[in-house]
Design a protein around this motif. Sequence first.
Motif, PDB file in Angstrom:
ATOM      1  N   TRP A 198      10.135  -1.319  -0.010  1.00 15.64           N
ATOM      2  CA  TRP A 198       8.874  -0.969  -0.658  1.00 15.64           C
ATOM      3  C   TRP A 198       9.035   0.072  -1.764  1.00 15.64           C
ATOM      4  O   TRP A 198       8.162   0.207  -2.615  1.00 15.64           O
ATOM      5  CB  TRP A 198       7.893  -0.427   0.381  1.00 15.64           C
ATOM      6  N   ASP A 204       4.697   3.460   1.345  1.00 14.76           N
ATOM      7  CA  ASP A 204       3.783   2.619   0.559  1.00 14.76           C
ATOM      8  C   ASP A 204       3.338   3.270  -0.741  1.00 14.76           C
ATOM      9  O   ASP A 204       2.598   2.666  -1.529  1.00 14.76           O
ATOM     10  CB  ASP A 204       2.545   2.260   1.396  1.00 14.76           C
ATOM     11  N   HIS A 251      -3.172   4.972  -0.124  1.00 13.75           N
ATOM     12  CA  HIS A 251      -2.066   5.651   0.556  1.00 13.75           C
ATOM     13  C   HIS A 251      -2.605   6.728   1.471  1.00 13.75           C
ATOM     14  O   HIS A 251      -3.440   7.532   1.043  1.00 13.75           O
ATOM     15  CB  HIS A 251      -1.105   6.277  -0.459  1.00 13.75           C
ATOM     16  N   GLY A 288       0.081   1.414   4.088  1.00  8.94           N
ATOM     17  CA  GLY A 288       1.342   1.503   4.818  1.00  8.94           C
ATOM     18  C   GLY A 288       1.155   1.521   6.322  1.00  8.94           C
ATOM     19  O   GLY A 288       1.878   0.851   7.058  1.00  8.94           O
TER      20      GLY A 288
END
Length: 209
Positions: A28, A80, A90, A94
């Motif tokens: 990621w 993320d 965020h 994630g």
Amino acid sequence: MTDNKSVTSIHDRNTHDRAAAWALLTEWTQGESLRKHALGVETCALAYGEAEADRLGLTGQAREDLLTLYSTTALLHDFDYERHPSLEEHPFVGVGELARLGWPEATRTAILGHATYSGTPRVTHLDKTLFACDELSGFLTACALVKPSKAIADVEAASVRKKLKDKAFARGVNRQDVIQGAEELGIDLDAHIAFCLAAMQRRATELGL
């Protein structure tokens, strides 16, 4: 014959270990600085995890499991961010992915808690450790990079405390989070700085510092 609980436990350890966390992070996150930040936070959090394991008298698999929890949670706290940097996404995106992949609730809760705007309280030692190490590890890295040698070995705890008071230095670091993090851990700020600095100095080569 192995019972189902043991099979599940072994499966979880194999699929949610540090190697799995690193693989997810690097999938990621392409930026080297964000990967290094994850390693820096992991270094500090893991040192606190070791101290907590000692305090609890943990040995063997119980100790290994606790250290894995601290290590993987720290590695994944911003995984993320590169794809979803907004406050609306965020770390929520994630954490949703971690839930889908079956990562422990303790990891997901701590990651939510490190974002003060998430509304998730920091209750456990892991929660408080992640929050306390996040901004400080980044600040310690900044302190190293302004040295002529760019080596964290040349950073002194006293100079770190002075630089915290210099609002023009490393402006992106939230000073209040650093102070509050130490308070939530119940540790003097100077001791917190020295502890994290020593941990990062021990792992300087891997951190590229």
